[in-house]
Design an enzyme around this catalytic site. Structure first.
Site, PDB file in Angstrom:
ATOM      1  N   THR A 345       0.841  -1.204   0.000  1.00  0.00           N
ATOM      2  CA  THR A 345       0.000   0.000   0.000  1.00  0.00           C
ATOM      3  C   THR A 345       0.872   1.248   0.000  1.00  0.00           C
ATOM      4  OG1 THR A 345      -1.742  -1.170   1.212  1.00  0.00           O
ATOM      5  CG2 THR A 345      -1.828   1.225   1.231  1.00  0.00           C
ATOM      6  N   GLN A 375      -6.197  -2.126  -2.353  1.00  0.00           N
ATOM      7  CA  GLN A 375      -5.483  -0.892  -2.035  1.00  0.00           C
ATOM      8  C   GLN A 375      -4.663  -0.427  -3.245  1.00  0.00           C
ATOM      9  OE1 GLN A 375      -5.388  -3.716  -0.215  1.00  0.00           O
ATOM     10  NE2 GLN A 375      -5.503  -3.269   1.980  1.00  0.00           N
ATOM     11  N   GLN A 397     -10.166   2.114  -3.686  1.00  0.00           N
ATOM     12  CA  GLN A 397      -9.803   1.886  -2.283  1.00  0.00           C
ATOM     13  C   GLN A 397      -8.481   2.585  -1.971  1.00  0.00           C
ATOM     14  OE1 GLN A 397      -9.980  -2.194  -1.003  1.00  0.00           O
ATOM     15  NE2 GLN A 397      -8.946  -1.804   0.933  1.00  0.00           N
ATOM     16  N   ASP A 398      -8.469   3.353  -0.868  1.00  0.00           N
ATOM     17  CA  ASP A 398      -7.247   3.999  -0.382  1.00  0.00           C
ATOM     18  C   ASP A 398      -6.713   5.051  -1.356  1.00  0.00           C
ATOM     19  OD1 ASP A 398      -7.554   2.296   1.705  1.00  0.00           O
ATOM     20  OD2 ASP A 398      -5.627   1.296   1.507  1.00  0.00           O
ATOM     21  N   ASP A 419     -12.366   3.330   2.523  1.00  0.00           N
ATOM     22  CA  ASP A 419     -11.308   3.988   3.302  1.00  0.00           C
ATOM     23  C   ASP A 419     -10.503   4.952   2.432  1.00  0.00           C
ATOM     24  OD1 ASP A 419     -12.176   2.207   5.255  1.00  0.00           O
ATOM     25  OD2 ASP A 419     -10.576   0.778   4.848  1.00  0.00           O
ATOM     26  N   ARG A 495     -14.575   4.853   9.568  1.00  0.00           N
ATOM     27  CA  ARG A 495     -14.468   3.735  10.502  1.00  0.00           C
ATOM     28  C   ARG A 495     -13.071   3.750  11.116  1.00  0.00           C
ATOM     29  NH1 ARG A 495     -13.579  -1.937   7.422  1.00  0.00           N
ATOM     30  NH2 ARG A 495     -12.200  -1.267   5.736  1.00  0.00           N
ATOM     31  N   TRP A 497      -9.657   2.789  11.885  1.00  0.00           N
ATOM     32  CA  TRP A 497      -8.562   1.923  11.474  1.00  0.00           C
ATOM     33  C   TRP A 497      -7.670   1.573  12.665  1.00  0.00           C
ATOM     34  CZ3 TRP A 497      -3.809   3.887   8.285  1.00  0.00           C
ATOM     35  CH2 TRP A 497      -3.036   2.799   7.873  1.00  0.00           C
TER      36      TRP A 497
END
Length: 589
Positions: A345, A375, A397-398, A419, A495, A497
């Site tokens: 990531t 990710q 994502q990410d 996220d 949320r 992490w």
């Protein structure tokens, strides 16, 4: 090798210095026993095994701990480098493990720089609380040390490997995390004022700045003539979609304004047709001077319109660099690295920057890996005092990895699914557009996943005066699901992490697609009592809080509390943002 020698000399010098300090108790502040001192830290038992068993003050204990943090970081870095130097061994036959260690090497090298700077320039210099700006810098540096090591740990957990090296480094990281937490705790107690004075050194007229779409620049006549000529140059990228109408042209960006100007010391131009200085962004960055001082002004890289398929890293030695494009959807930097394709990531980013004082304006940064590649980062920033103005970050994502340090985003667009604004920086996003998009079937959207791991870290995500609304494909899919055709995608503000996750949404417009609960668990009841999630003064159909979660850590806050997460207070933005020329609102809007 030279860096290792220098750091070892520093460690030797301060070891001698601290021994002399610890022989006698300090006469400058209250002497405490080790046991009493350790009671105020997160890991009292560990603290008792680490600090010397002698009565002294918090400053001497803090110096000892920071020095130990530096020493242990150097040992861990040496261990990592030794393994990478023998990467053909059986233990390092897996490419994923090599990439993990390469990430850890980069992060640990950064930690050594941060800790060395903290010792020499901060904790060794005085036994008094520091001025606000210096205290903030100290706390930011030690917060980043923890974040960097946690990133190494996160990559380790997600790396499939049966190698014994994985267990070895995991144990070392666990012990060093406790040590860095101890250093952060003691230094916060010893040098950071309890009530930070966030009043800047000059008039509060900087607290609110107009947003006219301009970045006024101060530069020599030669540089201005060069830039003006570059703006007149005919564009070759005719297939590109036009910029949104609300975006200003570059000619208007350069007009002088009443507010502070950004000082430009040199200008280079990147153009894919070969008519200017460079054809790639990476070549232009390589030509930028190393370790520039803020007083010298910015090195401006003007990137003309085009699609640049490059992976760009702006290392920590490329300080005060300004990357300027022709506008969103005009100057586009794109890549497609992802975890599924073997990248970590941390190193999947299309653009990664760690250089102090970085500015980016009028650019699109993309990661086109897609929702099935998990990710896949568009931007990763670990750059202190970094500023992003009128940029678009596009992935799934990410998308936006606000990794560490202090960051500010103004009038940016952020697109993603799971996220997609995550990390552990102290960051404010102001006047931005946040666009959750359609994920894979069965997935939900979480706008934020903040990664604060220690209550003494001065980190968190503040989202102020932004617009949160779905992309057209998400809105259409949810409308079809409401009519009985397909499944509905739930979207949440965030949320947790990490255990002390901290996120605030304030004075923003939230469209009606948001799930009424607002927030979602990470796993069971993890962090629900230790996180800090808050909302203040939001509008729109999604801002109704009557059905929000009832977690201990969730809050509906008032204006006094919300002011703690504004640019002037949370980032001390009045100290450093005026020199960027980027507009901002210092307080509540």
């Amino acid at each position: 090798m030279a860096n290792n020698i220098n750091n070892n000399l520093i460690i030797m010098y301060f070891s001698w210095f601290l021994v002399s300090l610890l022989i006698t108790s300090s006469t400058f502040s209250l002497a405490l026993s080790r046991d009493n001192m350790c009671k105020s830290t997160r890991f009292p038992s560990y603290c008792n095994t680490m600090l010397p068993n002698r009565d002294t003050d918090v400053h001497n204990f803090g110096r000892f701990s920071v020095l130990k943090s530096l020493s242990q970081s150097q040992k861990l870095l040496n261990w990592v480098e030794t393994r990478l130097n023998h990467r053909n061994s059986a233990d390092l036959s897996e490419p994923s493990l090599i990439r993990l260690l390469e990430d850890c090497r980069e992060l640990l090298s950064s930690n050594i720089d941060l800790l060395t700077n903290s010792i020499i320039r901060k904790v060794n210099r005085t036994s008094n609380v520091l001025p606000t700006s210096e205290a903030e810098e100290l706390q930011t540096s030690l917060s980043t040390v923890l974040t960097n090591l946690q990133t190494c740990s996160d990559e380790l957990e997600s790396t499939p490997s049966a190698s014994s090296l994985k267990n070895d480094i995991s144990e070392m990281i666990s012990n060093d995390t406790k040590l860095h937490s101890l250093s952060l705790s003691l230094c916060t107690q010893g040098w950071v004022p309890i009530d930070m004075d966030t009043t800047p050194f000059w008039s509060r007229r900087h607290a609110v700045r107009r947003s006219g779409g301009r970045i006024p620049m101060k530069m020599s006549g030669l540089n201005r003539a060069r830039l003006d000529e570059a703006f007149k140059h005919p564009r070759r990228s005719r297939q590109l979609p036009p910029s949104p109408p609300r975006r200003r042209t570059m000619r208007k960006v350069l007009q002088a304004g009443e507010d502070e100007e950004v000082t430009i010391k040199d200008v280079v131009v990147v153009s894919q047709d070969g008519s200017w200085n460079f054809t790639t962004i990476n070549d232009a960055i390589a030509a930028a001077p190393n370790n520039s001082a803020a007083s010298g002004g910015y090195f401006l890289i003007y990137v003309t319109s085009g699609v640049y398929e490059e992976y760009i890293t702006i290392a920590s030695n490329k300080k005060y660099l300004f990357l300027l494009g022709d506008g969103i959807n005009q100057t586009i930097i794109t890549g497609n690295h992802s975890v599924v394709d073997g990248w970590t990531t941390f190193n999947s980013a299309t653009l990664a920057v760690t250089a102090v004082g970085f500015i980016a304006a009028d650019l699109t940064i993309r990661n086109t890996a897609g929702p099935s590649k998990h990710q896949a980062v568009a931007l990763r920033s670990g750059a202190d005092l970094s500023t992003f103005y009128r940029c678009s970050f596009e992935a799934y994502q990410d998308t936006l990895y606000t990794h560490s340090q202090r960051q500010f985003y103004r009038e940016c667009d952020i697109y993603g699914t799971v996220d997609f604004i995550f990390g552990n920086a102290a960051v404010v996003l102001q006047n931005c557009n946040i666009f959750p998009r359609l994920p894979n079937k069965g997935q939900f959207n979480a706008i934020t996943a903040q990664g604060r791991i220690d209550p003494n870290q001065n980190t968190g995500t503040s989202i102020q005066n932004c617009t949160i609304s779905p992309t057209a494909d998400l809105a259409a899919a949810n409308a079809a699901a409401a009519a009985g055709n397909g499944s509905f995608t739930k979207t949440y503000l965030g949320r947790p992490w990490k255990e002390y996750s901290r996120t605030v949404f304030m004075q923003s417009f939230i469209d009606g697609f948001l799930d009424p609960a607002g927030w979602r668990e990470w796993s069971g009841d993890f962090a629900l009592s230790t996180l800090y999630y808050a909302e203040y003064g939001n509008s729109g159909p999604g801002s109704n809080t009557s059905k929000r979660v009832n977690w201990t850590g969730y809050h509906l806050i008032n204006a006094t509390d919300a002011a703690n997460f504004t640019v002037s207070t949370f980032l001390l933005g009045d100290v450093w943002l005026p020199q960027t020329g980027v507009p901002y609102s210092g307080g509540l809007i």
